[in-house]
Write a protein that holds these residues in place. Structure first.
Motif, short mmCIF file in Angstrom:
data_model
loop_
_atom_site.label_atom_id
_atom_site.label_comp_id
_atom_site.label_asym_id
_atom_site.label_seq_id
_atom_site.Cartn_x
_atom_site.Cartn_y
_atom_site.Cartn_z
N VAL A 3 33.40 55.67 -1.44
CA VAL A 3 34.35 55.66 -0.33
C VAL A 3 35.44 54.69 -0.72
O VAL A 3 35.17 53.52 -0.98
CB VAL A 3 33.67 55.24 0.99
N LEU A 4 36.67 55.18 -0.80
CA LEU A 4 37.80 54.35 -1.17
C LEU A 4 38.57 53.98 0.06
O LEU A 4 38.86 54.81 0.92
CB LEU A 4 38.72 55.11 -2.14
N ASP A 5 38.93 52.73 0.15
CA ASP A 5 39.76 52.26 1.25
C ASP A 5 41.20 52.31 0.77
O ASP A 5 41.56 51.61 -0.18
CB ASP A 5 39.37 50.84 1.64
N GLY A 6 41.99 53.13 1.40
CA GLY A 6 43.38 53.27 1.00
C GLY A 6 44.25 52.11 1.42
O GLY A 6 45.43 52.08 1.12
N GLY A 7 43.71 51.16 2.12
CA GLY A 7 44.50 50.01 2.55
C GLY A 7 45.07 50.20 3.93
O GLY A 7 44.53 50.90 4.77
N GLU A 8 46.20 49.58 4.14
CA GLU A 8 46.85 49.58 5.45
C GLU A 8 47.33 50.98 5.82
O GLU A 8 47.90 51.70 5.01
CB GLU A 8 48.05 48.63 5.40
N LEU A 37 38.42 63.69 -0.23
CA LEU A 37 38.72 64.20 1.11
C LEU A 37 39.81 63.33 1.70
O LEU A 37 39.63 62.12 1.86
CB LEU A 37 37.48 64.17 2.01
N LEU A 38 40.93 63.93 2.00
CA LEU A 38 42.03 63.25 2.68
C LEU A 38 41.95 63.68 4.15
O LEU A 38 41.68 64.84 4.45
CB LEU A 38 43.37 63.67 2.08
N HIS A 39 42.18 62.72 5.04
CA HIS A 39 42.06 63.04 6.47
C HIS A 39 42.99 62.18 7.29
O HIS A 39 43.39 61.09 6.89
CB HIS A 39 40.62 62.84 6.94
N THR A 40 43.31 62.67 8.47
CA THR A 40 44.09 61.88 9.42
C THR A 40 43.14 61.02 10.24
O THR A 40 41.91 61.19 10.18
CB THR A 40 44.90 62.80 10.36
N ASP A 41 43.71 60.12 11.01
CA ASP A 41 42.88 59.20 11.80
C ASP A 41 42.04 59.91 12.85
O ASP A 41 41.02 59.39 13.29
CB ASP A 41 43.74 58.12 12.46
N GLY A 42 42.41 61.11 13.23
CA GLY A 42 41.63 61.85 14.22
C GLY A 42 40.20 62.11 13.78
O GLY A 42 39.30 62.26 14.61
N ALA A 43 39.96 62.15 12.46
CA ALA A 43 38.60 62.39 11.97
C ALA A 43 37.72 61.17 12.17
O ALA A 43 36.54 61.30 12.50
CB ALA A 43 38.64 62.76 10.49
N GLU A 44 38.25 59.98 11.99
CA GLU A 44 37.45 58.76 12.18
C GLU A 44 37.45 58.29 13.63
O GLU A 44 36.54 57.60 14.05
CB GLU A 44 37.99 57.64 11.29
N ASP A 45 38.48 58.64 14.37
CA ASP A 45 38.60 58.16 15.75
C ASP A 45 37.93 59.07 16.77
O ASP A 45 37.91 58.75 17.96
CB ASP A 45 40.08 58.00 16.12
N ALA A 46 37.40 60.21 16.34
CA ALA A 46 36.74 61.13 17.27
C ALA A 46 35.53 60.44 17.89
O ALA A 46 34.73 59.80 17.20
CB ALA A 46 36.31 62.39 16.53
N LEU A 56 32.23 59.05 9.87
CA LEU A 56 32.71 59.89 8.78
C LEU A 56 32.15 59.45 7.43
O LEU A 56 31.67 60.28 6.66
CB LEU A 56 34.24 59.89 8.74
N ALA A 57 32.20 58.16 7.13
CA ALA A 57 31.71 57.68 5.83
C ALA A 57 30.23 58.01 5.65
O ALA A 57 29.81 58.45 4.58
CB ALA A 57 31.95 56.19 5.68
N ALA A 58 29.43 57.81 6.68
CA ALA A 58 28.00 58.11 6.59
C ALA A 58 27.78 59.61 6.43
O ALA A 58 26.91 60.04 5.67
CB ALA A 58 27.27 57.60 7.82
N PHE A 59 28.55 60.42 7.15
CA PHE A 59 28.43 61.86 7.02
C PHE A 59 28.74 62.29 5.59
O PHE A 59 28.00 63.07 4.99
CB PHE A 59 29.36 62.58 8.00
N GLY A 74 32.32 71.73 6.86
CA GLY A 74 31.21 70.89 7.30
C GLY A 74 31.67 69.70 8.12
O GLY A 74 31.06 69.36 9.15
N VAL A 75 32.74 69.05 7.69
CA VAL A 75 33.28 67.92 8.46
C VAL A 75 33.77 68.41 9.81
O VAL A 75 33.49 67.80 10.85
CB VAL A 75 34.41 67.19 7.69
N HIS A 76 34.48 69.53 9.82
CA HIS A 76 35.00 70.07 11.08
C HIS A 76 33.86 70.40 12.04
O HIS A 76 33.90 70.04 13.22
CB HIS A 76 35.85 71.32 10.80
N ALA A 77 32.81 71.06 11.55
CA ALA A 77 31.67 71.41 12.40
C ALA A 77 30.98 70.15 12.92
O ALA A 77 30.60 70.09 14.10
CB ALA A 77 30.68 72.28 11.62
N ALA A 78 30.83 69.14 12.07
CA ALA A 78 30.19 67.89 12.50
C ALA A 78 31.03 67.18 13.55
O ALA A 78 30.50 66.59 14.51
CB ALA A 78 29.94 66.98 11.29
N LEU A 79 32.35 67.22 13.39
CA LEU A 79 33.24 66.61 14.40
C LEU A 79 33.08 67.31 15.74
O LEU A 79 33.00 66.66 16.79
CB LEU A 79 34.70 66.70 13.94
#
Length: 101
Positions: A3-8, A37-46, A56-59, A74-79
């Motif tokens: 899992v890479l942290d892209g920073g700010e 996997l590139l994603h917007t904040d909506g994936a982590e903020d759900a 998200l990271a655990a999934f 799979g990410v979409h279904a899990a969300l």
């Protein structure tokens, strides 16, 4: 899985000008067989009905090697399962995989 942290986080491109001092940042290489996997904040903020964020990271850590299409599906279904079928924010997902031998 790494899992890479892209920073700010920045506002969406085009909303504000990119700061003149902004510099690209090296995050590593996508090695053969690896996916990104590139994603917007909506994936982590759900959130679920109890207000818990989607893990998200655990999934992603629990996923096996998948095609990019299956990873996104799979990410979409899990969300949707996590939120009870109602996403309160927009979500964009893009998966890339290095298929070079």
């Amino acid at each position: 899985m790494r899992v890479l942290d892209g920073g700010e986080a920045w506002p969406p491109l085009g909303v504000l000008p990119v700061p003149p001092a902004a510099q690209p940042r090296e995050l590593g290489q996508l090695r053969p067989g690896e996916a990104l996997l590139l994603h917007t904040d909506g994936a982590e903020d759900a959130r679920d009905r109890h207000g818990r964020f989607f893990p998200l990271a655990a999934f992603l850590a629990a996923q096996q090697t998948l095609t990019p299409a299956r990873l996104v599906a799979g990410v979409h279904a899990a969300l949707l399962r996590h939120t009870g079928g109602r996403l309160a924010d927009d979500v964009a997902l893009l998966a890339l995989r290095n298929d070079r031998p």
